[in-house]
Scaffold this motif. Structure first.
Motif, PDB file in Angstrom:
ATOM      1  N   THR A 162       0.837  -1.107  -0.048  1.00 29.61           N
ATOM      2  CA  THR A 162      -0.018   0.115  -0.067  1.00 29.61           C
ATOM      3  C   THR A 162       0.879   1.340  -0.082  1.00 29.61           C
ATOM      4  O   THR A 162       0.431   2.302  -0.534  1.00 29.61           O
ATOM      5  N   THR A 185      -7.144   1.563  -1.074  1.00 26.77           N
ATOM      6  CA  THR A 185      -6.218   1.076  -2.134  1.00 26.77           C
ATOM      7  C   THR A 185      -6.719  -0.044  -3.144  1.00 26.77           C
ATOM      8  O   THR A 185      -5.973  -0.288  -4.059  1.00 26.77           O
ATOM      9  N   GLY A 206      -4.850   1.735   2.988  1.00 28.54           N
ATOM     10  CA  GLY A 206      -4.800   0.033   2.810  1.00 28.54           C
ATOM     11  C   GLY A 206      -6.400  -0.046   2.344  1.00 28.54           C
ATOM     12  O   GLY A 206      -7.184   0.603   2.307  1.00 28.54           O
TER      13      GLY A 206
END
Length: 451
Positions: A52, A135, A111
């Motif tokens: 990430t 992400t 993330g």
């Protein structure tokens, strides 16, 4: 749809923690501007892992540095013996310790599900706000006020605060691993059966049901029209619509005050797979991919229920067959082994008294037409759901999840005991049909596609 989401954030401001959702291409600069508005001034602790950081962390860090905003990096450790992090008690504690050591005034998760849940729960435990930079469009928890935590071996949801700001750059999302995109669609495909479970519980148990949350869920479902076949091409508009639907699903959970609008028996099947993977070192897949197959399973179970003749329900025979809790707990100990202590407290809360069982089954038998009206209103057939998942090249069989046949059977037949939430799995067990229906479901959904 962005305008609709903004309108929801305003309308339900008293119920929602989230103040801004930035969903578009090139979202980072506007996302940071929103963080400046909605997070306190001071150091922000930015949680990333190696993947990430590359996907979105570097861009976030560059923008924070450009504006002179103080931040510190926190690298989320991989789970023991794994190459990915896990949201469990230890990972939450590690981030909490870093918050205190750094003197951070807020957290930022970079993330998807795991990192978001770690930061959400740790910040909630310390009465701090947080933001999330998404992400991948892999799950609906970005905007929800719950975290999925592995605690004492059991995958459970715990209350927390949703991010104040969610930043979702469509280009970043579209280039995430495709299996994670499949996971997001699989998570959303559960809504026909999770909403049926929610209605089932409200009808038979009098539990809370929110018309407002259902309206939001339906708006999100409408966004998915025509999306599935475009996702394998990583079509930006399709990814945008998928992500918006995921955001709406999380908002619906926050408005309802629980995960019930988006999580029913299909999620229990996925949680069972996760739990046994960790406890017994067995394979598992992304949560939403497992949910997708679980959705086909519970849709199939609802088809079995709807095909029943209510005259065949012998209420008193089912009440007479109900074991004392102590005898059932002994079965659970054999069934769950080292997970028993963590599972039993949830199972005991859900275990019916003879009076509860008699009342529910009598209502079911006498008001069968309500089953079709109230519960059946949101249902889709197993076949239609399967077709849509296949259009997106998503897994539709337990074998595609690398789950052995016997474990798939247990996931369907035994997962009702890991959560105190009434679902089709619980009703099928109370009817005495769960094992037989599980046999049929696994025969149908283990490894062979029928079209």
């Amino acid at each position: 749809m962005t305008a609709f989401i903004d309108e929801l954030l305003t309308r339900y401001a008293d119920h929602l923690d989230t103040r801004a959702i930035v969903l578009r291409q090139n979202a980072t600069a506007e996302g940071v501007r929103q963080m400046q508005t909605h997070l306190p001034r001071g150091t922000w602790l930015v949680a990333v892992d190696a993947n990430t950081w590359e996907a979105a962390g570097k861009a976030l860090a560059a923008e924070l540095d450009r504006l002179g905003l103080p931040w510190e990096r926190f690298d989320v450790a991989d789970a023991p013996g794994q190459d990915t992090p896990r949201c469990d008690d230890a990972s939450i504690a590690a981030y909490e310790a870093a918050l205190k050591e750094s003197g951070a005034v807020a957290g930022v998760a970079v993330g998807s599900g795991t990192i978001n849940d770690i930061v959400k729960q740790a910040c909630y435990n310390n009465d701090l706000f947080m933001a999330c930079v998404a992400t991948s469009p892999s799950m609906n928890g970005y905007t929800s006020g719950i975290a999925a935590v592995l605690s004492e071996g059991v995958k459970t949801t715990v209350p927390c605060r949703a991010p104040r700001v969610v930043v979702a750059d469509v280009d970043v999302l579209a280039e995430s691993p495709y299996r994670m995109i499949c996971s997001g669609l699989g998570d959303l495909m559960s809504k026909p059966v999770s909403n049926a479970d929610w209605q089932l519980s409200a009808w038979l148990n009098g539990t809370f049901h929110s018309a407002d949350a259902m309206t939001i869920i339906e708006a999100g479902a409408a966004l998915l029209e025509g999306v599935a076949p475009k996702l394998p091409r990583r079509d930006r508009q399709a990814v945008n619509d998928l992500t918006a639907s995921l955001m709406l699903s999380g908002l619906a959970m926050s408005v309802a005050g629980s995960s019930s609008p988006a999580s029913g028996g299909e999620h229990l099947i996925s949680h069972f797979i996760d739990m046994t993977a960790i406890a017994f070192d067995e394979p598992h897949d992304f949560h939403g991919c497992q949910v997708g197959v679980g959705t086909l399973t519970t849709a199939f179970l609802y088809e079995q229920l709807m095909a029943m003749d209510p005259a065949d329900i012998d209420v008193e025979a089912r009440v007479a067959a109900l074991k004392p809790w102590e005898d059932y707990a002994a079965e659970l100990q054999t069934r769950f082994g080292p997970l028993f202590k963590a599972v039993v407290k949830h199972a005991e809360k859900a275990y019916p008294t003879p009076e509860d069982l008699r009342r529910r089954l009598t209502t079911l038998k006498e008001e069968w037409s309500s089953l079709r009206e109230k519960v059946g209103a949101t249902l889709r057939t197993c076949h239609s759901l399967e077709e849509e998942l296949l259009e997106a090249k998503c897994p539709v069989r337990f074998a595609e999840l690398d789950v052995a046949r016997e474990r798939a059977w247990r996931a369907v037949a035994h997962s009702k005991d890991i959560r105190n939430r009434y679902t089709i799995l619980h009703l099928a067990w109370e009817l005495g049909t769960l094992d037989a229906w599980t046999d049929r479901a696994v025969d149908r959904l283990y490894d062979t596609q029928i079209f």
